[in-house]
Structure formats: structure tokens, C-alpha cells
Design a protein around this motif. Sequence first.
Motif, PDB file in Angstrom:
ATOM      1  N   MET A  27      36.234 -37.067   0.465  1.00 55.88           N
ATOM      2  CA  MET A  27      36.501 -35.653   0.503  1.00 55.88           C
ATOM      3  C   MET A  27      35.161 -34.917   0.635  1.00 55.88           C
ATOM      4  SD  MET A  27      38.274 -33.388  -2.533  1.00 55.88           S
ATOM      5  CE  MET A  27      37.231 -33.854  -3.901  1.00 55.88           C
ATOM      6  N   ILE A  28      35.133 -33.916   1.479  1.00 51.98           N
ATOM      7  CA  ILE A  28      33.931 -33.099   1.656  1.00 51.98           C
ATOM      8  C   ILE A  28      34.268 -31.676   1.233  1.00 51.98           C
ATOM      9  CG2 ILE A  28      32.313 -32.128   3.328  1.00 51.98           C
ATOM     10  CD1 ILE A  28      32.538 -34.703   4.905  1.00 51.98           C
ATOM     11  N   GLU A  29      33.399 -31.125   0.376  1.00 54.26           N
ATOM     12  CA  GLU A  29      33.613 -29.766  -0.153  1.00 54.26           C
ATOM     13  C   GLU A  29      32.360 -28.940   0.032  1.00 54.26           C
ATOM     14  OE1 GLU A  29      36.115 -28.109  -1.511  1.00 54.26           O
ATOM     15  OE2 GLU A  29      37.569 -29.730  -1.719  1.00 54.26           O
ATOM     16  N   LYS A  30      32.537 -27.665   0.265  1.00 51.75           N
ATOM     17  CA  LYS A  30      31.388 -26.765   0.234  1.00 51.75           C
ATOM     18  C   LYS A  30      30.972 -26.624  -1.222  1.00 51.75           C
ATOM     19  CE  LYS A  30      31.989 -24.214   4.434  1.00 51.75           C
ATOM     20  NZ  LYS A  30      32.084 -22.928   5.098  1.00 51.75           N
ATOM     21  N   LEU A  31      29.677 -26.498  -1.420  1.00 50.95           N
ATOM     22  CA  LEU A  31      29.143 -26.450  -2.774  1.00 50.95           C
ATOM     23  C   LEU A  31      29.799 -25.356  -3.613  1.00 50.95           C
ATOM     24  CD1 LEU A  31      27.099 -27.902  -4.551  1.00 50.95           C
ATOM     25  CD2 LEU A  31      25.396 -26.261  -3.835  1.00 50.95           C
ATOM     26  N   ASN A  32      30.058 -24.199  -3.010  1.00 56.84           N
ATOM     27  CA  ASN A  32      30.640 -23.098  -3.791  1.00 56.84           C
ATOM     28  C   ASN A  32      32.067 -23.390  -4.262  1.00 56.84           C
ATOM     29  OD1 ASN A  32      31.793 -22.778  -1.239  1.00 56.84           O
ATOM     30  ND2 ASN A  32      31.826 -20.562  -1.378  1.00 56.84           N
ATOM     31  N   ASN A  33      32.701 -24.434  -3.737  1.00 58.65           N
ATOM     32  CA  ASN A  33      34.033 -24.816  -4.203  1.00 58.65           C
ATOM     33  C   ASN A  33      33.997 -25.723  -5.425  1.00 58.65           C
ATOM     34  OD1 ASN A  33      35.269 -23.361  -2.151  1.00 58.65           O
ATOM     35  ND2 ASN A  33      35.365 -25.130  -0.783  1.00 58.65           N
ATOM     36  N   ILE A  34      32.820 -26.294  -5.726  1.00 59.42           N
ATOM     37  CA  ILE A  34      32.748 -27.228  -6.854  1.00 59.42           C
ATOM     38  C   ILE A  34      31.814 -26.774  -7.967  1.00 59.42           C
ATOM     39  CG2 ILE A  34      33.480 -29.271  -5.579  1.00 59.42           C
ATOM     40  CD1 ILE A  34      30.553 -30.043  -5.297  1.00 59.42           C
ATOM     41  N   VAL A  35      30.995 -25.747  -7.697  1.00 58.24           N
ATOM     42  CA  VAL A  35      30.073 -25.264  -8.722  1.00 58.24           C
ATOM     43  C   VAL A  35      30.113 -23.749  -8.816  1.00 58.24           C
ATOM     44  CG1 VAL A  35      28.452 -27.190  -8.442  1.00 58.24           C
ATOM     45  CG2 VAL A  35      28.051 -25.070  -7.206  1.00 58.24           C
ATOM     46  N   LYS A  36      29.708 -23.269  -9.978  1.00 60.17           N
ATOM     47  CA  LYS A  36      29.427 -21.847 -10.180  1.00 60.17           C
ATOM     48  C   LYS A  36      27.914 -21.742 -10.115  1.00 60.17           C
ATOM     49  CE  LYS A  36      29.830 -18.259 -13.710  1.00 60.17           C
ATOM     50  NZ  LYS A  36      30.254 -17.989 -15.095  1.00 60.17           N
ATOM     51  N   ILE A  37      27.411 -20.800  -9.324  1.00 60.15           N
ATOM     52  CA  ILE A  37      25.965 -20.677  -9.138  1.00 60.15           C
ATOM     53  C   ILE A  37      25.479 -19.369  -9.745  1.00 60.15           C
ATOM     54  CG2 ILE A  37      24.075 -20.599  -7.475  1.00 60.15           C
ATOM     55  CD1 ILE A  37      25.859 -22.134  -5.524  1.00 60.15           C
ATOM     56  N   LYS A  38      24.449 -19.497 -10.593  1.00 58.27           N
ATOM     57  CA  LYS A  38      23.811 -18.324 -11.191  1.00 58.27           C
ATOM     58  C   LYS A  38      22.318 -18.368 -10.869  1.00 58.27           C
ATOM     59  CE  LYS A  38      24.836 -19.169 -15.496  1.00 58.27           C
ATOM     60  NZ  LYS A  38      25.051 -19.074 -16.943  1.00 58.27           N
ATOM     61  N   SER A  39      21.709 -17.223 -10.865  1.00 61.29           N
ATOM     62  CA  SER A  39      20.260 -17.152 -10.689  1.00 61.29           C
ATOM     63  C   SER A  39      19.584 -17.328 -12.036  1.00 61.29           C
ATOM     64  CB  SER A  39      19.862 -15.798 -10.103  1.00 61.29           C
ATOM     65  OG  SER A  39      20.411 -15.654  -8.825  1.00 61.29           O
ATOM     66  N   GLY A  40      18.333 -17.773 -11.987  1.00 66.54           N
ATOM     67  CA  GLY A  40      17.530 -17.810 -13.201  1.00 66.54           C
ATOM     68  C   GLY A  40      17.146 -16.382 -13.576  1.00 66.54           C
ATOM     69  N   VAL A  41      16.468 -16.234 -14.689  1.00 70.10           N
ATOM     70  CA  VAL A  41      16.110 -14.900 -15.182  1.00 70.10           C
ATOM     71  C   VAL A  41      14.598 -14.703 -15.157  1.00 70.10           C
ATOM     72  CG1 VAL A  41      18.136 -14.659 -16.652  1.00 70.10           C
ATOM     73  CG2 VAL A  41      16.083 -15.665 -17.593  1.00 70.10           C
ATOM     74  N   PHE A  42      14.211 -13.446 -15.006  1.00 68.49           N
ATOM     75  CA  PHE A  42      12.802 -13.091 -15.100  1.00 68.49           C
ATOM     76  C   PHE A  42      12.545 -12.642 -16.526  1.00 68.49           C
ATOM     77  CE2 PHE A  42       9.411  -9.942 -15.133  1.00 68.49           C
ATOM     78  CZ  PHE A  42       8.384 -10.697 -14.600  1.00 68.49           C
ATOM     79  N   ALA A  43      11.514 -13.184 -17.135  1.00 73.88           N
ATOM     80  CA  ALA A  43      11.190 -12.808 -18.512  1.00 73.88           C
ATOM     81  C   ALA A  43       9.706 -13.031 -18.763  1.00 73.88           C
ATOM     82  CB  ALA A  43      12.018 -13.625 -19.494  1.00 73.88           C
ATOM     83  N   LYS A  44       9.192 -12.331 -19.749  1.00 74.43           N
ATOM     84  CA  LYS A  44       7.806 -12.493 -20.186  1.00 74.43           C
ATOM     85  C   LYS A  44       7.818 -12.960 -21.627  1.00 74.43           C
ATOM     86  CE  LYS A  44       5.915  -9.105 -17.040  1.00 74.43           C
ATOM     87  NZ  LYS A  44       5.105  -7.905 -16.853  1.00 74.43           N
ATOM     88  N   SER A  45       6.763 -13.666 -22.011  1.00 75.59           N
ATOM     89  CA  SER A  45       6.721 -14.229 -23.357  1.00 75.59           C
ATOM     90  C   SER A  45       6.792 -13.143 -24.430  1.00 75.59           C
ATOM     91  CB  SER A  45       5.466 -15.081 -23.545  1.00 75.59           C
ATOM     92  OG  SER A  45       4.324 -14.308 -23.328  1.00 75.59           O
ATOM     93  N   ASP A  46       7.348 -13.528 -25.571  1.00 74.85           N
ATOM     94  CA  ASP A  46       7.578 -12.616 -26.690  1.00 74.85           C
ATOM     95  C   ASP A  46       6.897 -13.128 -27.950  1.00 74.85           C
ATOM     96  OD1 ASP A  46       9.458 -10.864 -25.339  1.00 74.85           O
ATOM     97  OD2 ASP A  46      10.944 -12.468 -25.514  1.00 74.85           O
ATOM     98  N   ALA A  47       6.765 -12.224 -28.906  1.00 75.61           N
ATOM     99  CA  ALA A  47       6.326 -12.629 -30.245  1.00 75.61           C
ATOM    100  C   ALA A  47       7.520 -13.292 -30.933  1.00 75.61           C
ATOM    101  CB  ALA A  47       5.869 -11.404 -31.034  1.00 75.61           C
TER     102      ALA A  47
END
Length: 185
Positions: free
Chosen positions: A1-21
Amino acid sequence: MIEKLNNIVKIKSGVFAKSDANPDLHYIQSTDFNKQRNWNKTLNPILANSSKFSSHILNAGDILFVAKGRDFFAVVYDGMFKPAVASTTFLVLQVQDKSCVPEYLAWYLNHPQTQTLLWSLAKGSAIPSISKSIIEQIEIPIPELSKQITILELHKLQMKEKRIHKQIGKLRQEYINELTYKSIQ
């Protein structure tokens, strides 16, 4: 079976962050992996966990796909460093289809033929990248689970063989160096 990736996974972006205390949240970046795609160091928390990160917390089995830079690759997050979020260098793929093992999907994305395809689809010359919309359309062959497991076992053996060959080469070099040095004394 061949599937497009979006049919088998949920895709999220990473986040932008800076270090904290008072950090208590790991921030995973592509530099945290060596050339063999293993953790290259102990990761220390650098972010303070807050509600803005709640939807981005990684779960064991999430696939971290490096979508920006000179080396596209996928690794399965094993939960070693937790809680954690991924940086914007990554797309986070969460397998939704039980007929696909996350490690198989990472193997497929790292396969040389898939890498050739990804590079042909990459945008940008200074910092190449693969967009979410592009990766969603990648077609993935999904064999039955037993075949996925067999492929993964074979891949592990291949990696072990490479390590052994490297060790043999190093020992051979040491032996010849010692032998030639002794021959001139």
C-alpha cells in the motif's frame, strides 16, 4: 500500500524560543545530533515550561524531521530528554496510522533514494528547506508490520556492520603503525 505522508501522520512545526531562567524544558535542535543521527551530548533544559508550549510537547514515537539546513534527516524521539519541544528546524511528525511504525517512517525518510527526492524538492539556496506542504505529498510505501520490522532489523545489522568495519580499520592501522615503527628500531 502506498500512502501520502499527510494521510498517515499529523505534522506540526517546531517552536521558536529563547532560553529562560529556571529552565525545566528541553529544547531540541539539529545540532544535538551527530553525523550518525545519535544524540551527541547530554541535553540540559534551557526553557521554562509554560502553557505556550503545551501543544508542542514531544511524545515518545514522534518523528523529528530536520527540514532546514544542509542535512535533511529524521529521528524518532524516544523520550530520553523530557519534557521537550523541537526547534523550528524540525517538522514534528506524529504517526496516526497504526499500520506504520515510526522507526520505519524515519528509516524511509533517511533512505538515500528518498533523500534524493527530498533534495530535488528543497527550496532555497543559502538555507535549503522542505516545507510542510511539500513533505505532506511524499508517497510512502507501507508494507505489513512484519516486513517493516524486518527492514528495521536489517538496517540495525547494517549499521552494526559499519561500526565493526570502522573498528577493524582502526585496529589494522594501529597494528601496521606499531609493526612499521618496531621495524626501524
